[in-house]
Scaffold this motif. Structure first.
Motif, PDB file in Angstrom:
ATOM      1  N   ASN A  62       0.820  -1.206   0.000  1.00 21.41           N
ATOM      2  CA  ASN A  62       0.000   0.000   0.000  1.00 21.41           C
ATOM      3  C   ASN A  62       0.863   1.269   0.000  1.00 21.41           C
ATOM      4  O   ASN A  62       0.597   2.233   0.719  1.00 21.41           O
ATOM      5  CB  ASN A  62      -0.949   0.017   1.206  1.00 21.41           C
ATOM      6  CG  ASN A  62      -2.013   1.098   1.068  1.00 21.41           C
ATOM      7  OD1 ASN A  62      -2.377   1.478  -0.048  1.00 21.41           O
ATOM      8  ND2 ASN A  62      -2.489   1.612   2.200  1.00 21.41           N
ATOM      9  N   CYS A  63       1.918   1.239  -0.828  1.00 21.52           N
ATOM     10  CA  CYS A  63       2.787   2.404  -0.925  1.00 21.52           C
ATOM     11  C   CYS A  63       3.482   2.396  -2.284  1.00 21.52           C
ATOM     12  O   CYS A  63       3.335   1.459  -3.062  1.00 21.52           O
ATOM     13  CB  CYS A  63       3.818   2.421   0.202  1.00 21.52           C
ATOM     14  SG  CYS A  63       4.992   1.040   0.136  1.00 21.52           S
ATOM     15  N   TYR A  64       4.240   3.446  -2.578  1.00 19.23           N
ATOM     16  CA  TYR A  64       5.032   3.491  -3.808  1.00 19.23           C
ATOM     17  C   TYR A  64       6.493   3.619  -3.435  1.00 19.23           C
ATOM     18  O   TYR A  64       6.847   4.107  -2.359  1.00 19.23           O
ATOM     19  CB  TYR A  64       4.583   4.639  -4.722  1.00 19.23           C
ATOM     20  CG  TYR A  64       4.725   6.017  -4.113  1.00 19.23           C
ATOM     21  CD1 TYR A  64       5.937   6.729  -4.205  1.00 19.23           C
ATOM     22  CD2 TYR A  64       3.649   6.617  -3.460  1.00 19.23           C
ATOM     23  CE1 TYR A  64       6.063   7.981  -3.642  1.00 19.23           C
ATOM     24  CE2 TYR A  64       3.770   7.868  -2.903  1.00 19.23           C
ATOM     25  CZ  TYR A  64       4.978   8.554  -2.991  1.00 19.23           C
ATOM     26  OH  TYR A  64       5.109   9.798  -2.439  1.00 19.23           O
ATOM     27  N   HIS A  65       7.336   3.165  -4.345  1.00 11.94           N
ATOM     28  CA  HIS A  65       8.772   3.200  -4.085  1.00 11.94           C
ATOM     29  C   HIS A  65       9.501   3.485  -5.396  1.00 11.94           C
ATOM     30  O   HIS A  65       9.227   2.840  -6.415  1.00 11.94           O
ATOM     31  CB  HIS A  65       9.228   1.849  -3.505  1.00 11.94           C
ATOM     32  CG  HIS A  65      10.577   1.902  -2.854  1.00 11.94           C
ATOM     33  ND1 HIS A  65      11.749   1.963  -3.572  1.00 11.94           N
ATOM     34  CD2 HIS A  65      10.933   1.903  -1.527  1.00 11.94           C
ATOM     35  CE1 HIS A  65      12.767   1.986  -2.738  1.00 11.94           C
ATOM     36  NE2 HIS A  65      12.300   1.960  -1.486  1.00 11.94           N
ATOM     37  N   CYS A  66      10.397   4.466  -5.362  1.00 13.38           N
ATOM     38  CA  CYS A  66      11.214   4.771  -6.535  1.00 13.38           C
ATOM     39  C   CYS A  66      12.454   3.891  -6.550  1.00 13.38           C
ATOM     40  O   CYS A  66      12.895   3.398  -5.505  1.00 13.38           O
ATOM     41  CB  CYS A  66      11.636   6.242  -6.538  1.00 13.38           C
ATOM     42  SG  CYS A  66      10.260   7.381  -6.718  1.00 13.38           S
ATOM     43  N   PHE A  67      12.992   3.732  -7.721  1.00  9.95           N
ATOM     44  CA  PHE A  67      14.189   2.907  -7.850  1.00  9.95           C
ATOM     45  C   PHE A  67      15.394   3.724  -7.372  1.00  9.95           C
ATOM     46  O   PHE A  67      16.218   4.201  -8.124  1.00  9.95           O
ATOM     47  CB  PHE A  67      14.375   2.484  -9.303  1.00  9.95           C
ATOM     48  CG  PHE A  67      15.410   1.406  -9.474  1.00  9.95           C
ATOM     49  CD1 PHE A  67      15.208   0.139  -8.947  1.00  9.95           C
ATOM     50  CD2 PHE A  67      16.583   1.654 -10.169  1.00  9.95           C
ATOM     51  CE1 PHE A  67      16.149  -0.852  -9.111  1.00  9.95           C
ATOM     52  CE2 PHE A  67      17.533   0.670 -10.328  1.00  9.95           C
ATOM     53  CZ  PHE A  67      17.312  -0.591  -9.806  1.00  9.95           C
TER      54      PHE A  67
END
Length: 730
Positions: free
Chosen positions: A465-470
């Motif tokens: 339930n989140c976003y993550h950048c590389f």
């Protein structure tokens, strides 16, 4: 005395009459017959003379008629045979010896039934006896094999008045038979063809249609005969379409293509139409024949195949293949305009639990609702696709920075806080999002999908339930970027740049008439660095101004040597960045003075610009471009077809050359779309008075196709990779 009287009165006049008889046999007439002697002999002489005159006149008339008949016989393509009651050939005449079944010597005085083949002889006997019985003109047809070829003949038998003889007239009707068979075949094809057929006069008034036409359009032959073909017009095509169609008919006599027609009930449907012109002896159009077939089902099938190949059948979203194609295009745009591209990789959290507890039908319904909710969370220009299963991909192109992608990720996360209604079943589900950026985390679609997938797993590992950048790639990229900027400053001061040259070949002559100057960075640690790796950064930091100045100066020095080697008309292309036009201190205007100072003609320089410059630059920068044009410097539009392609700007700034992008050239031999696109560019450019240069030619096949299209110049590894000045001159 009695004997003397006998001689003069009887014997001498009889001698004269006898001599006249002999002369008459030769066709000669004696004018002076005896008038003395016995009165009876004198009367006999007068009557003989009248008889001789009548006979000679009759013979002359008969000869004249015979000569006339001979002329008629010679003019007509018939065989004439005179037969007696025993079928013996008494006489024959012909103007076509090739139609004789056998040698003429075998005809005269022979039985005609014996001369002909047995079966044909029996037919002749039957027909002649039939004629003798009913006393009427008798006609029949028969075939004969003459010289290895089958010929067809028509015979007519008629008796000679007041004679036991008869005349048989025979005519070769092979061509007529062929024509009749051809007409029958044509009529059969016309009536039984599954394709719609229409015949019109030269003014497009309908003369005839076949049953297939009636079946497809609903119009009967009686309803359309005499009407113009525009009764079928659907209104789908504009005047330019019909103008092109009629121009093709005028030039070549035929046209083929797809067109939309209207049925009697008003339904518009697509057809594949073929129109052919029919000409008379003076090559004037007298008829048009149109053949077409309804391709509605074919188009539906093609659309379905295309849909299945490019879109997900469940959600209707683009599939992986379409996503990759779109991503490749967006990467090209991002590279050209020095922008970012974001790839968002989404995976539904605990989707398997929905399938397991509610069933796959509910799972499919949920995926459809997810697709709808994602569409409400992204920008209108973003592309959403389904990767497969419960995975979705979002492509965001032309980003100035990272913020828009982060904003969309947050909006998606918020939207998933609302429940999904699955026909009475309320379901809460979250989503994990991985984000990667071009060019920070990958330079192609494969790398970006991989890095965004890794980032998505990082989001799942962070609690879902989140976003993550590389992030690791971003950090590494930042370090490399800062180091590269530092090295670029040093490179400009230390003159670490090199100039390479790639030949541009005239496709008509095969001669090298131009070259493109290509900059390279001779990095002390990394070796030769290509411009695609440092030019975007140089533009962003405005270092491109100094680099561009060096390139121009070095290019002018090299051009003098090239013209000494290849002639004074040799031209050199130099790439100019849009940033140089935007920078008022870039020093572009003094270039004209430098050219003059070095004794170079302005037309020897071709500056290569991108389409973005024409579309987005200020009035000041475009004024500089026009100043270059007015001074004689030529302008080439680089990588044409991949950017804006505004024809209005091309005309306004009087472009000299269009350069077809290497991607289109690469696919020419295999891709119909690429061939059509390249040919369209060439035709359009030539009509605008612009010459065309094709980039990236690597094979003879590419060169051949472009030459056939009328392309003017070619550049690529087929001729030479970029080389140093000395290598180029050698």
């Amino acid at each position: 005395m009695a004997i003397k009287g006998l001689r003069s009165g009887i014997l001498q006049p009889l001698q004269q009459i006898t001599g006249a008889t002999a002369r008459l046999e030769k066709g000669e007439l004696i004018e002076n017959l005896p008038t003395n002697g016995a009165r009876e002999l004198s009367i006999l002489g007068e009557r003989f003379k009248k008889m001789a005159e009548a006979r000679l006149k009759a013979e002359e008339s008969a000869k004249k008629r015979s000569d006339e008949l001979d002329s008629v016989f010679s003019a007509l393509p018939d065989l004439y045979f005179k037969l007696n009651r025993d079928f013996i050939i008494l006489e024959y005449r012909t103007s076509s010896p090739g139609d004789l079944y056998t040698s003429p010597d075998l005809f005269l005085s022979h039985n005609m039934l014996d001369v002909l083949p047995t079966e044909i002889g029996k037919l002749f006997q039957q027909k002649i006896l039939e004629h003798v019985a009913n006393k009427k003109l008798t006609t029949w047809e028969y075939p004969l094999d003459i010289g290895g070829k089958r010929e067809f003949f028509e015979a007519r038998a008629n008796a000679i008045h007041q004679s036991n003889d008869m005349i048989i007239v025979i005519r070769n009707i092979s061509r007529r038979k062929q024509y009749e068979e051809s007409l029958l075949l044509s009529a059969s094809v016309f009536e039984n063809s599954s394709e719609c057929m229409m015949v019109t006069d030269k003014d497009t008034f309908i003369l005839n249609v076949n049953p297939a036409f009636t079946e497809v359009t609903g119009y009967t032959k009686e309803e359309v005969r005499g009407l113009k073909t525009n009764i079928l017009s659907s209104g789908h095509h504009d005047q330019d379409f019909y103008h092109t169609l009629w121009e093709a008919l005028k030039d070549s006599g035929c046209w083929k293509g797809e067109i939309y027609n209207r049925k009697k009930n008003g339904e518009v449907f697509p057809v594949w139409l073929s129109i052919n012109s029919i000409y008379d002896e003076s090559h004037q159009v007298v008829r048009y024949v149109a053949l077409y077939r309804d391709i509605s089902e074919q188009k539906k099938a093609a659309d379905l195949i295309w849909q299945q190949a490019h879109f997900d059948h469940l959600t209707g979203l683009p599939n992986r293949n379409t996503l990759i194609d779109h991503m490749s295009h967006e990467i090209t745009q991002a590279q050209r305009h020095n922008l970012l591209l974001a790839t968002l990789f989404l995976d539904l959290d605990d989707f398997k639990h929905v399938n397991d507890t509610l069933g796959h039908d509910k799972g499919d319904q949920l995926l459809k609702l997810v697709a709808t909710r994602l569409a409400s969370s992204v920008r209108s220009e973003d592309l959403i696709g389904r990767q497969g299963g419960d995975e979705f991909i979002i492509i965001m192109g032309s980003l100035p920075n990272l913020t828009p992608a982060i904003r969309v990720a947050e909006k998606i996360k918020k939207s998933f806080s609302e429940p999904f209604d699955l026909e009475g079943k309320t379901v809460y589900i979250s989503v994990s999002i991985g984000i990667s950026f071009y060019p920070l985390d990958g330079t192609n679609s494969t790398e970006l999908l991989k890095t965004s997938d890794q980032a998505m797993y990082a989001a799942k590992e962070s609690g879902r339930n989140c976003y993550h950048c590389f992030t690791p790639s971003m950090q590494e990229s930042v370090v490399q970027r800062m180091q590269l900027i530092h090295d670029l400053h040093i490179a400009l001061e230390a003159q670490q740049f090199l100039l390479y040259f790639q030949p541009i070949v005239c496709l008509k002559t095969g001669k090298i008439q131009k070259a493109e100057a290509l900059i390279r960075w001779n990095h002390p640690l990394h070796g030769v660095v290509l411009p695609c790796e440092f030019i975007p950064l140089a533009e962003e930091t405005r270092l491109i101004t100094g680099i561009g100045e060096w390139l121009f100066n070095e290019g002018c020095r090299s051009l003098k040597k090239l013209q000494q080697a290849f002639g004074s008309d040799f031209e050199l292309s130099i790439n100019v960045s849009p940033v140089q036009f935007l920078d008022s201190k870039s020093g572009l205007l003094p270039w004209l003075e430098k050219l003059t100072g070095q004794g170079l003609n302005a037309s020897s320089i071709v500056i290569e610009i991108t389409e973005g410059l024409l579309m987005t630059s200020s009035e000041e920068s475009l004024s500089t471009l026009l100043h270059f044009r007015d001074a004689g410097i030529q302008v080439a539009l680089d990588d044409f077809g991949t950017g804006y392609s505004s024809l209005a700007y091309i005309q306004q700034y009087d472009i000299d050359y269009l350069k077809i992008d290497r991607e289109f050239v690469r696919q020419i031999p295999e891709s119909t779309d690429s061939r059509v696109l390249c040919e369209s560019i060439i035709v359009m450019a030539h009509r605008l008075g612009i010459k065309v240069i094709a980039e990236g030619i690597e094979t003879k096949a590419q060169e051949r196709v472009l030459t056939e299209m009328g392309c003017d110049y070619a550049q690529g590894y087929l001729y030479s990779k970029p080389v140093t000045l000395n290598e180029f001159i050698k």
